[in-house]
Scaffold this active site. Sequence first.
Site, short mmCIF file in Angstrom:
data_model
loop_
_atom_site.label_atom_id
_atom_site.label_comp_id
_atom_site.label_asym_id
_atom_site.label_seq_id
_atom_site.Cartn_x
_atom_site.Cartn_y
_atom_site.Cartn_z
N GLY A 8 -65.50 -58.29 -1.65
CA GLY A 8 -64.12 -58.05 -2.19
C GLY A 8 -63.00 -59.06 -1.73
N LYS A 13 -65.42 -63.22 3.36
CA LYS A 13 -66.27 -64.13 2.49
C LYS A 13 -65.96 -65.63 2.88
CE LYS A 13 -64.15 -63.12 -2.01
NZ LYS A 13 -63.08 -62.43 -1.51
N ALA A 32 -61.15 -76.70 -3.59
CA ALA A 32 -60.25 -75.83 -4.03
C ALA A 32 -60.21 -75.73 -5.46
CB ALA A 32 -58.77 -75.92 -3.32
N THR A 33 -60.49 -74.59 -6.34
CA THR A 33 -60.37 -74.57 -7.71
C THR A 33 -59.33 -73.96 -8.05
OG1 THR A 33 -61.57 -72.43 -7.84
CG2 THR A 33 -62.75 -74.24 -7.48
N HIS A 48 -55.08 -70.72 4.12
CA HIS A 48 -56.22 -71.14 4.21
C HIS A 48 -56.23 -72.76 4.52
CE1 HIS A 48 -59.25 -68.78 2.25
NE2 HIS A 48 -58.52 -68.28 1.51
N GLU A 60 -59.50 -81.19 -4.56
CA GLU A 60 -59.10 -80.15 -5.56
C GLU A 60 -59.62 -80.43 -7.02
OE1 GLU A 60 -55.06 -78.82 -3.43
OE2 GLU A 60 -55.32 -80.89 -4.01
#
Length: 170
Positions: A8, A13, A32-33, A48, A60
């Site tokens: 969640g 995670k 990074a998406t 992050h 990215e």
Amino acid sequence: MIIYVTGGVRSGKSRFAMDLALQKSANPVYVATSRVWDEDFARRVKRHQEERGPEWTLLESERNIHLLPLAGKVAVIDCVTLWLTNLFVAFEYDVEKSLAAFKAELDMLANIDATLIIISNEIGMGVHAETEAGRKFADLQGWANQYVAAAAQEAILIVSGLPLVLKSLQ
């Protein structure tokens, strides 16, 4: 090898996946998406970035992740939810086209000689979406998560910062 890490929001995670990557490589890659949609999201991205040290290489890509130089690397792909959002918008909220594109991309990633730690969210465990688009996306996310989990050699669910191994090579 694909290692799937799910959980969640704020479950821990990303931290778990990054720690795992650092156990497997002195110089991991962070993929990074996400697209930066607003100021709040920009702050999340900055946080992050600050969590990662100089040993990390940042790549990215909103789509076509299989084209990144990942061969021979340990890479954290963060995350399926944002990657799917990009596809969902690009395919004008068409679940079938978005899922087909995601599956094709994952299949190409699975053929790369790399250790890919793929993070996703379990959004279906939360509140029922209020809008039709939200409900469609929750379905898309669930089907995409099942596809990654099936392709993965290992799958870990993070709950309250604790890992629960769902699937393991051992």
